[in-house]
Scaffold this motif. Structure first.
Motif, PDB file in Angstrom:
ATOM      1  N   THR A  43       1.059  -1.149   0.012  1.00  0.00           N
ATOM      2  CA  THR A  43      -0.045  -0.074   0.092  1.00  0.00           C
ATOM      3  C   THR A  43       0.925   1.278  -0.027  1.00  0.00           C
ATOM      4  O   THR A  43       2.156   1.246  -0.052  1.00  0.00           O
ATOM      5  CB  THR A  43      -0.790  -0.066   1.368  1.00  0.00           C
ATOM      6  N   ALA A  45       1.075   3.706   2.250  1.00  0.00           N
ATOM      7  CA  ALA A  45       1.539   3.745   3.605  1.00  0.00           C
ATOM      8  C   ALA A  45       2.683   2.742   3.776  1.00  0.00           C
ATOM      9  O   ALA A  45       3.794   3.261   4.383  1.00  0.00           O
ATOM     10  CB  ALA A  45       0.479   3.606   4.477  1.00  0.00           C
ATOM     11  N   GLU A  46       2.337   1.711   3.613  1.00  0.00           N
ATOM     12  CA  GLU A  46       3.758   0.536   3.565  1.00  0.00           C
ATOM     13  C   GLU A  46       4.695   0.783   2.601  1.00  0.00           C
ATOM     14  O   GLU A  46       6.136   0.733   3.039  1.00  0.00           O
ATOM     15  CB  GLU A  46       3.158  -0.733   3.285  1.00  0.00           C
ATOM     16  N   GLN A  49       6.649   3.841   4.361  1.00  0.00           N
ATOM     17  CA  GLN A  49       7.451   3.399   5.679  1.00  0.00           C
ATOM     18  C   GLN A  49       8.632   2.685   5.198  1.00  0.00           C
ATOM     19  O   GLN A  49       9.746   2.791   5.770  1.00  0.00           O
ATOM     20  CB  GLN A  49       6.588   2.436   6.392  1.00  0.00           C
TER      21      GLN A  49
END
Length: 204
Positions: A43, A45-46, A49
């Motif tokens: 995703t 967000a992943e 990160q």
């Protein structure tokens, strides 16, 4: 010409449940010079990160950090560069929005695409797939002859990718390339650090 050296492209599926960051750090410890974050199933967000954490890891080992496709995440994570494909944002547009020091690489599979990439301002080109590969099934194959022709016409660094193995990279070394992009041939091994050492010995 900038040397991209042993160039690891990430793929969590290849790691088969092993710790992502440990595996990439093992490759850096083994001498990887460039890491490209390429996670097809992550995703946003992943992906961000991982980008932030890999930026810190690559700085620790004085290696270059490249983000695949996601120009926004490359900028947010302060990556050294971004790599785009033929169907992604055009190199000229990427160049117009990123910091002037950010490296922009582009995938090519023939001399016409290579010439356009150079004209648009690409800092390097990723040429492939050089050999059969299971990590990108839709990749167009590139002959050694085509690679030689690209090298003869294009004066920016070339990173080769696609099915590279210890027993076939001698063919590429003769073509004056500046990087060897590897996924499964290293990340699929149990001892990633020692595998990198074998590659460094081979490509030096």
């Amino acid at each position: 010409m900038k040397d991209y050296g042993l160039y690891i492209v990430t793929d969590s599926k290849i790691l088969d449940g092993r710790d992502f960051y440990k595996c990439i750090e093992d490759s850096l410890r083994g001498g990887t010079k460039t890491v490209q974050l390429r996670e097809k199933y992550a995703t946003g967000a992943e992906f961000l990160q991982k980008a932030i954490k890999l930026r810190a890891l690559t700085k620790k080992y004085n290696a270059m950090f490249i983000v695949n496709d996601r120009v926004d995440i490359a900028m947010m994570s302060n990556a050294d560069g971004v790599h785009v494909g033929q169907s992604d944002i055009p190199v000229s547009y990427v160049k117009s929005i990123v910091d002037e020091n950010m490296i922009v690489g582009v995938s090519v599979s023939n001399i016409e695409e290579a010439k356009i990439a150079k004209a648009d301002g690409a800092d390097y080109i990723g040429v492939g797939a050089m050999f059969n590969t299971s990590t990108k099934l839709d990749a167009k194959s590139v002959s050694i002859e085509t690679l030689k022709n690209i090298r003869a016409e294009i004066d920016i660094p070339i990173v080769t990718i696609g099915g590279l193995q210890l027993d076939n990279i001698d063919l590429l070394k003769k073509c004056d390339v500046q990087g060897y992009a590897v996924i499964s041939a290293i990340l699929g091994k149990d001892d990633i650090e020692s595998e990198c050492a074998k590659w460094l010995y081979k490509i030096k």
